[in-house]
Design a protein around this motif. Structure first.
Motif, short mmCIF file in Angstrom:
data_model
loop_
_atom_site.label_atom_id
_atom_site.label_comp_id
_atom_site.label_asym_id
_atom_site.label_seq_id
_atom_site.Cartn_x
_atom_site.Cartn_y
_atom_site.Cartn_z
N TYR A 41 58.80 101.79 4.86
CA TYR A 41 59.69 100.69 5.20
C TYR A 41 59.71 100.57 6.72
CZ TYR A 41 63.89 97.76 5.28
OH TYR A 41 64.77 96.73 5.47
N TYR A 54 66.59 101.02 12.86
CA TYR A 54 65.99 102.33 12.55
C TYR A 54 67.07 103.42 12.61
CZ TYR A 54 63.08 106.51 12.96
OH TYR A 54 62.52 107.74 12.77
N LEU A 67 69.45 103.02 9.59
CA LEU A 67 68.82 103.41 8.34
C LEU A 67 68.54 104.92 8.27
CD1 LEU A 67 66.38 100.42 7.77
CD2 LEU A 67 68.47 100.94 6.51
N SER A 68 68.23 105.52 9.42
CA SER A 68 68.00 106.97 9.45
C SER A 68 69.21 107.72 8.91
CB SER A 68 67.71 107.44 10.88
OG SER A 68 66.51 106.93 11.34
N LEU A 88 60.18 105.87 7.11
CA LEU A 88 60.89 104.85 7.88
C LEU A 88 60.19 104.71 9.22
CD1 LEU A 88 63.29 102.92 8.27
CD2 LEU A 88 64.59 104.89 9.13
N SER A 147 62.07 93.39 9.00
CA SER A 147 62.40 94.53 8.15
C SER A 147 61.78 94.34 6.78
CB SER A 147 63.92 94.62 7.95
OG SER A 147 64.56 94.84 9.15
#
Length: 161
Positions: free
Chosen positions: A33, A41, A44-45, A86, A97
């Motif tokens: 992704y 980033y 989402l991490s 990621l 994205s």
């Protein structure tokens, strides 16, 4: 983020079938992704740690890439996909994205696999590099490598210590 992974994989496998590539015996070790920004980033991490454990994070080509070992693998048809990669976008390349690609493990070796399909338009820019060599196909969101991503991360850690 992963709500549409089955639709994504359906589209990828239609393209794989169209070019006559046989991948039924190959493991998909992860799906990737791409975040649209460093901020996304970062967000989402943190969110992904609710779904699994961080196997590793590295900087490749000037951007961060994390690999998550999912506690509950993604299921697609008869396949189990244990990992999620990621990807942070490069600074000079605006990106949207979304799901980016899948990666197959080719235990017989990249050369043998490539030679089995001479009519395929292989992208060879990364297949001989020292770290994480892999094959790509122009116009298709798939990559092929010889070692499972989690084994690769373990090897890289062992080599650094």
């Amino acid at each position: 983020m992963l709500d549409n992974y089955i639709d994504f994989l359906n589209r990828v496998f239609v393209k794989i079938d169209q070019i006559g590539l046989e991948v039924s015996d190959l493991e998909i070790d992860h799906i990737a992704y791409t975040a649209s920004s460093s901020e996304e980033y970062n967000k989402l991490s943190i969110e992904l740690l609710k779904l699994g454990d961080l196997a590793g994070e590295d900087i490749i080509k000037g951007r961060r890439i994390s690999v998550i070992n999912l506690r509950q693998a993604l299921i697609y048809q008869n396949r189990s996909i244990p990992g999620l990669e990621l990807i942070e976008p490069t600074l000079d390349k605006p990106t949207k994205s979304g799901l980016d690609h899948i990666e197959f493990v080719v235990p017989t070796g990249l050369s043998v696999f490539k030679d089995k399909y001479p009519a395929i338009n292989w992208n060879l820019e990364s297949w001989n590099r020292a770290e994480y060599p892999h094959l790509k196909i122009y116009g298709l969101p798939v990559k092929f490598h010889e070692l499972n991503i989690f084994d690769t991360i373990k090897q890289q850690r062992a080599n650094k210590s």
